[in-house]
Each structure stands twice: as C-alpha cells, then as structure tokens.
Design a protein around this motif. Structure first.
Motif, PDB file in Angstrom:
ATOM      1  N   ALA A  76      44.977  36.830  32.597  1.00  0.00           N
ATOM      2  CA  ALA A  76      44.353  37.143  33.883  1.00  0.00           C
ATOM      3  C   ALA A  76      44.370  38.655  34.128  1.00  0.00           C
ATOM      4  N   GLY A  77      43.780  39.050  35.275  1.00  0.00           N
ATOM      5  CA  GLY A  77      43.794  40.456  35.648  1.00  0.00           C
ATOM      6  C   GLY A  77      42.878  41.297  34.779  1.00  0.00           C
ATOM      7  N   PRO A  78      42.822  42.602  35.043  1.00  0.00           N
ATOM      8  CA  PRO A  78      41.990  43.489  34.217  1.00  0.00           C
ATOM      9  C   PRO A  78      42.327  43.402  32.738  1.00  0.00           C
ATOM     10  N   ALA A 122      40.434  41.743  27.414  1.00  0.00           N
ATOM     11  CA  ALA A 122      40.601  40.973  26.180  1.00  0.00           C
ATOM     12  C   ALA A 122      39.447  39.999  25.982  1.00  0.00           C
ATOM     13  N   ALA A 123      38.983  39.407  27.070  1.00  0.00           N
ATOM     14  CA  ALA A 123      37.874  38.454  26.977  1.00  0.00           C
ATOM     15  C   ALA A 123      36.597  39.130  26.484  1.00  0.00           C
ATOM     16  N   GLU A 177      36.282  31.431  38.714  1.00  0.00           N
ATOM     17  CA  GLU A 177      35.120  32.277  38.976  1.00  0.00           C
ATOM     18  C   GLU A 177      35.206  33.575  38.190  1.00  0.00           C
ATOM     19  N   VAL A 178      36.389  34.176  38.140  1.00  0.00           N
ATOM     20  CA  VAL A 178      36.573  35.419  37.387  1.00  0.00           C
ATOM     21  C   VAL A 178      36.363  35.165  35.899  1.00  0.00           C
ATOM     22  N   ALA A 214      33.366  40.515  38.032  1.00  0.00           N
ATOM     23  CA  ALA A 214      34.647  39.895  37.678  1.00  0.00           C
ATOM     24  C   ALA A 214      35.806  40.727  38.198  1.00  0.00           C
ATOM     25  N   LEU A 215      35.725  42.023  38.036  1.00  0.00           N
ATOM     26  CA  LEU A 215      36.809  42.903  38.494  1.00  0.00           C
ATOM     27  C   LEU A 215      36.877  42.957  40.021  1.00  0.00           C
TER      28      LEU A 215
END
Length: 459
Positions: free
Chosen positions: A112-114, A119-120, A403-404, A423-424
């Motif tokens: 999760a997170g930035p 990584a995604a 959603e992110v 997303a961010l």
C-alpha cells in the motif's frame, strides 16, 4: 506422471530453490521440465545448477531449462509460476526512499501507500504480458503468482489471461496462525505443515485484501473461539511467544509483539491476520510521526541493507548446496504453490487461502477485484466460498484501498500519469503529503524507475 512448469523470475534465490524442491516432493510426479526465465543470467545459471543435486536426492528426472524469451518459457506449460521482480532490490530502494522527504515513511513498501503504488507501476505491466503470453501459448493452464504487490499483480495477470486459471498466494495467514493457536490452546504440532495445521486443526475463514485479511470465523472442535480472541485483545497490549517477552526476536524486522494486531482487534472486534508491518501500511494513523512511524507498535522498518544481506546469504547458501559444501535440507516447505499443483494433477479437492477475483466471496467489495479468502480448488478451477461478513468499518477501509489498487493497475497498464495521480490523491498515506506536492512526488517515483517503465517512457 510428468509436467511442464515455467518460472518467470527463475533466477530468484529467495523463491526458486524452495518452490522447485517442493515440486520434487509431489508423489504423483516422476519428472518433467522446469523452464527458467530471468534477465539475471548468473542467477539463472545458479538455479539451473540445482538440477543435478535435486535429481540425485530425489531419484526423479527433472530437466532444468534456462530460456531467453517469455513465449519459450510458457509455451505448452501446465503451470506458470511468477516470481519475478523488475529492477530487483535496487527498485525497491526508490519505492521506500523517494516518499520520505514528503513525510511518508513505510516499513515494508510491498503493498500500500506510495511505495506499493510505485511497485505496482513496474510489476503490473510485466504481469499483464505474462498473462497474455500464457493465454496465447498455454490457454486453460494455471498461473500461480507470489509477486508483490500481490493484489495488483494478480489483477494484471487476470486481465491478460481471461482464459486461464490465475491464483495469487501469500503465506501471511500461515505466519500468523501460530500465535492464535497458542492463545486458544491449539499449539502447532512440531513437524506439521502449515497447510495441514490451518485446514485440519481449525475451522476458519478470512476475508479482505492481501496483507489486510481479517478473521471472520474461527472454530475448534465445533466451538466458536472468537470470543476468547476478543477477550485476549481487550486484556493484552502485546503478545510474546509462549507469553515470555524474553522470547521476542527484536533483531529482526519480521518479528514483532502483535501490538498493532491486538489494537485493531480491540477497536473493531475483528482480528487481522497479516503481519503487523504490513497491517500498518493500510492504516497510516498507525504509521505516522506521532507513533515514530510504527516503532511505538514494536515494528521495525525492513531496511534495504537487510534485504541485500538476505539475498546475499540466500545466494551463498545455494552455491554451497551446488558445490556440496552444505547438505540440502530435503523437506517440503509450507508454501501452498505445490499443494495446488498436486491437487490439480491428482484431480483432488482442497481448500486454500487464495487471491482470486471476487465472485461472491466478499459481498462488501466490488465484483471481479482481487480479494483474499479461503476457497475450494479443483482441477477445473475455483469454488468461490462466501467469506464474510466484513464489519462495516473494515469493509470501508478495504473499499478505499481497492479504489487505489484499481487505479494503480490501470495507470501501469496504460502508462497513464493522470491515473497515477488519481491513485496518489486517493491513497491514505499521501494525506500526510502537502496536496500541491503530490504531482512532484509522482514524477520523482516515475523518474526513479524510468528504465523499468516503458509504457510511461516509450522509446
């Protein structure tokens, strides 16, 4: 019986030695092909050199074949295993470090997170290409993914391979069930594999997202044991192996005292079943300056130095196995990947904790997004079991992360900076970032991994 297995990321010294050894322990298999694809040629050759020692120890005949194209790796394969990591550890460094000046410090970076979004971006495009290649050259076959961020990567594979059976696997539940068993007086018998302990000693169910799953049911001997877990959380701030604080391994960032887990159970009346270092990345209020970025919950950051050292040790260990300096521990691990392969090959029916599209498992989350729960698996595919209900606050948190994740996958596959920004903007951790600086953070993350993002930076 023989089988063909393609491993995308076949030079992984962390995953491949154990996964391949597990394949040898499938009684129904006499041998077959194991194709290895990896851009790191030295690592690829090292894993391939295990063929001789493994065959001698097992008396079986597997052929390890280094290949140099994705199509060659997956063509006609019965199973494709995904263990790849674009950019390897060097890329993880930037995931962790770039957000720090913006006020975001994460302990792991894999979900999760930035850090997870970054990584995604580089993994999902590769995952999608793997899915497309398998769909074309081995339609109807199985793809087993252990690559993080697991939810996003598994989703990208599914989008590329709608005619294949895709499953994402994580060992977090197995890693956490032991402390639950100790609390409930159902200790893990020595020598018993994790899959057997989970599915035979408990009647349990979990629901949520990878690294953010929650117990929805736990019975032993026909008795509901959840009230005892809730009572334990109400009366304990921490837990140590055997109830002894001296048993804690505070030198490892993988070890903790379950403070975050117990605090969440006390707050929501449900117990999360992922490691604390992952949990706090879904709950930034547990990973902020106010609590020394989760250190006040007994969590230590998994540093890049630690990761590099672990990889170095894993490489040296395999080298000693190949040279004969060290005996190879010839035992099957508790990873589920080969349990799934064995179930398919023997046309069996077993329950596994899996990350697969939501087709009724979790009513509170959108259809088709990848969710984690326990469902049945056969050679024909998945039997999607209802896993809920998830309490409303937990379901709400999961939906926001979905959603992110969906935006991150779309951004990665399209090379779309606009969707990366969305997303961010929506992500929980970036609420700690000054709003007008989020575009700059996005661009720094992109630039740090420019060479791994051809869809964002076409030649």
């Amino acid at each position: 019986m023989k089988t063909v297995i393609g491993i995308v990321g076949g030079g992984s010294v962390n995953w491949c030695p154990g996964l391949i050894r597990d394949v040898y322990h499938i009684d129904a298999l006499e041998g077959g092909e194991i194709r290895l694809l990896d851009p790191d040629d030295a690592a690829l050759r090292l894993i391939a050199s295990l063929e001789g020692p493994y065959n001698r120890l097992s008396g079986k005949e597997f052929k390890f074949i280094p290949v140099h194209s994705l199509d060659e790796c997956v063509s006609g394969a019965d199973f494709t295993l995904c263990t790849f990591s674009p950019g390897s550890l060097d890329a993880f460094y930037w995931d962790l470090e770039v957000p720090i000046p913006y006020g975001v410090r994460q302990p792991v970076s894999m979900t999760a997170g930035p850090c997870g979004i970054s990584a995604a971006l580089r993994t999902c495009s590769v995952a999608h290409e793997v899915g497309q290649a398998v769909s074309k050259h081995a339609p109807g076959s199985w793809i087993i993914n252990v690559v993080n961020p697991l939810t996003c990567v598994t989703r990208a594979i599914n989008l590329g391979a709608p005619n294949c059976k895709v499953v994402g696997l994580c060992h977090e539940l197995e890693g956490q069930i032991g402390f639950v068993g100790d609390i409930l007086g159902v200790p893990w018998p020595e020598g018993k594999r994790g899959q057997d302990y989970l599915m035979r000693d408990f009647d349990l169910q979990v629901a949520g997202l990878n690294h953010f799953i929650w117990l929805t049911r736990i019975f032993t001997g026909g008795k509901d044991r959840y009230p005892e877990l809730r009572a334990f959380a109400e009366s304990h701030e921490a837990w140590f192996k055997g109830g002894d604080p001296a048993a804690g391994n505070f030198a490892s960032s993988w070890s903790n005292n379950k403070e975050a887990k117990l605090a969440l159970c006390k707050a929501f009346g449900s117990l999360p079943m992922a490691g604390d270092r992952h949990l706090v990345e879904f709950m930034p209020s547990m990973c902020s300056q106010a609590n020394r970025y989760a250190m006040d919950y007994g969590i230590r950051k998994t540093t890049m130095r630690e990761r590099y050292e672990l990889k170095k040790k894993a490489t040296e260990r395999v080298q000693r196995w190949v040279s004969g300096e060290e005996d190879i521990p010839w035992r099957r691990s508790s990873e589920q990947a080969t349990d799934i392969i064995e179930t398919v090959l023997t046309k069996g029916k077993e329950r596994f904790v899996m990350n697969v599209p939501n087709r009724g498992q979790i009513a509170e989350l959108p259809s088709e997004v990848v969710v984690e729960s326990i469902s049945t698996l056969t050679a024909d595919g998945f039997g999607y079991e209802a896993a809920g209900p998830l309490p409303q606050p937990i379901a709400g948190i999961c939906r926001s992360h979905v959603e992110v994740q969906e935006l991150a996958v779309q951004a990665a596959l399209e090379g779309n900076r606009r969707k990366l920004l969305d997303a961010l903007y929506l992500d929980h951790h970036t609420h700690m970032v000054e709003f007008r600086e989020i575009p700059r953070l996005a661009d720094e993350l992109l630039e740090a991994n420019r060479d791994l993002l051809p869809r964002f930076f076409p030649a």
